[in-house]
Design an enzyme around this catalytic site. Structure first.
Site, short mmCIF file in Angstrom:
data_model
loop_
_atom_site.label_atom_id
_atom_site.label_comp_id
_atom_site.label_asym_id
_atom_site.label_seq_id
_atom_site.Cartn_x
_atom_site.Cartn_y
_atom_site.Cartn_z
CG HIS A 1 51.15 19.74 0.34
ND1 HIS A 1 51.83 19.32 1.46
CD2 HIS A 1 52.09 19.95 -0.61
CE1 HIS A 1 53.13 19.29 1.19
NE2 HIS A 1 53.31 19.66 -0.05
CE LYS B 1 37.06 16.48 -14.12
NZ LYS B 1 37.05 16.46 -15.63
CG ASN C 1 40.78 19.75 -16.63
OD1 ASN C 1 40.87 20.85 -16.09
ND2 ASN C 1 39.83 18.89 -16.30
CG ASN D 1 1.35 8.15 10.05
OD1 ASN D 1 0.93 7.77 8.96
ND2 ASN D 1 1.30 7.38 11.13
CB SER E 1 56.21 23.55 -5.44
OG SER E 1 56.47 22.56 -4.47
CG LEU F 1 -1.81 -1.26 1.38
CD1 LEU F 1 -2.74 -1.10 2.57
CD2 LEU F 1 -2.60 -1.53 0.10
#
Length: 464
Positions: A366, A354, A389, A230, A408, A11
């Site tokens: 870092h 990514k 990118n 509810n 760096s 239900l």
């Protein structure tokens, strides 16, 4: 256990007015999943075919959520009670003659073991109806179970109950097992002569008694399993109960929690033994964590696979990534979808990746962004390195082969390919491919102008 032929009706038509939401009540989440998916999963696990959802308010949204599940739908256009809701599913079950389970889309805590007990008892006793009941210290609002010894005589709803009947603590959970042909035949004769002017499913019990058929009951061992939702208070309460159940199961399987009440894990997540989970951790989606892992505070991981002995430090976010063994991540690192770490890696503080494949033993300690990139083994990425990118229209790839040392504050303007064992000088902007074993520098030659500040800065003229 092998059972007779099984089907289920769930239900899920109610509007859920007390939720005060445009979203259908049964789609509100428990442990990261719409609550209706829990009874659906229970029915399908027990082989219920067909499994029919009775939908009404927000029917299209409910159907969309369950589009990939082997279920069918029946529409209840007008809310006229539970009996009427079951009748709406009759056409989908007209060829079915076995045991029919009636479940509730807003009761997500029912355990598989309890459903198994209900089915087994119903089949063993050959009852026309078997109702799942619970004993509550505060039964107000629930239908009461009327008994004579071990025999169930009927169910009376709160608004129709006498003062004496309201003292009964055994209540109807709204979950049943029926003999399918009988329940539909009985419902055809049910009226709405009650305070709510609704078709009560509970009247089927009286019809069974009148026909000389058995009405059985199974009492819940844990009444919390029958908790209906509810409003948002009950939603939070049910979420806490589900969270506790998930975490206790993991602890019994060998996972340690520093504070299980403050740890949020969705039910499908897998964690290996001897892993330790700190407070504030959120684990969800298709996530699998290996053995001996350490997940520190305030970490979020979704749709990731972590091998053994991975250490995720505080504040890190991992999404759609694969992490090899003996890897350290964070603090405050962000692994975005498509990241693959081969193992023995270090992804340090404020590093973002990514669509990056990073080889064995490579590290970025870092303040680095590595996107749309492929790194070989034993690559060292210096602080402040960025793979550039995106050119405003398209994404481009950076490839860095094995044993490259990147100084760096380096920028790689993709597409660019860095040969193995090369060295990139700090502060360089690399726009062209670099051959193996080379040194690449792009910074300008340093120039020193003696006493420049004394000549040009009035504040410094008197400091000579």
């Amino acid at each position: 256990m092998k059972h007779d032929e099984l089907a289920a009706v769930i239900l899920a038509a109610g509007k859920g007015t007390r939720m005060k939401s445009e979203q259908p009540k049964v789609l509100h989440p428990i442990a990261g999943k719409p609550m209706v998916t829990f009874p659906v999963a229970g029915a399908l696990k027990h082989g219920c075919q067909p499994t029919v959802l009775v939908v009404g308010h927000g029917a299209e949204a409910v159907q969309a959520e369950l589009a990939e599940d082997p279920v069918s739908f029946a529409l209840q256009s007008e809310q006229l009670g539970t009996g009427h809701a079951l009748l709406c599913a009759r056409q989908a079950l007209q060829e079915f003659s076995g045991t029919l389970l009636l479940l509730c889309g807003d009761v997500p805590l029912l355990r598989d073991e309890t459903l198994e007990r209900l089915i087994a008892e119903h089949e063993k006793t050959r009852a026309a109806v078997t109702v799942l009941t619970a004993e509550l210290s505060q039964p107000f609002g629930y239908g009461r179970i009327l008994r004579e010894g071990d025999e169930v005589l009927g169910i009376v709803e709160e608004k129709d109950a006498s003062s004496e009947q309201k003292t009964i603590r055994e209540i109807n959970t709204g979950i049943y097992a029926f003999e399918a042909p009988f329940v539909f035949e009985a419902l055809s004769g049910v009226g709405c002569d009650n305070a709510q002017r609704e078709y009560y499913l509970t009247d089927v019990l009286a019809a069974a008694r009148a026909a000389g058929r058995r009405v059985g009951a199974v009492v819940l061992e844990d009444a919390d399993e029958a908790m209906g939702i509810n409003d948002r208070v009950q939603l939070a309460q049910a979420s806490a109960l589900m969270r506790r159940r998930i975490n206790e199961n993991l602890m019994r399987a060998g996972v340690s929690f520093i504070d299980p009440e403050q740890t949020y894990i969705e039910p499908q997540v897998e964690i290996g033994p001897d892993s330790v989970i700190y407070p504030g951790v959120c684990l969800g989606g298709d996530t699998r964590i290996g053995s001996g892992c350490l997940i520190e505070a305030q970490v979020t991981i979704r749709d990731c696979q972590l091998a053994d002995n991975v250490h995720v430090k505080p504040g890190s976010v991992l999404e759609g990534s694969r992490v090899g063994s003996d890897t350290a991540i964070g603090p405050m690192a962000h692994l975005r979808p498509g990241t693959v770490l081969a193992g023995h890696n270090k992804i340090g503080n404020f590093v973002e990746t990514k669509k990056a494949h990073i080889g064995l033993g490579s590290k970025a300690s870092h303040l680095t962004y590595i996107g749309d990139a492929e790194l070989g083994a034993n690559v060292n990425i210096g602080c402040g390195t960025i793979t550039c990118n995106y050119d405003g229209v398209n994404k481009h790839k950076t490839v860095i082969e094995d044993d490259v040392f990147v100084g760096s504050d380096t920028q790689f303007v993709a597409p660019v390919h860095i040969g193995r064992n090369s060295l990139i000088g700090a502060g360089s902007t690399i726009t062209k491919d670099v051959p193996p074993n080379a040194l690449a520098l792009s910074r300008s030659q340093q120039r020193v102008v003696a006493d420049w500040r004394l000549r040009h800065d009035p504040k410094c003229k008197n400091k000579d």
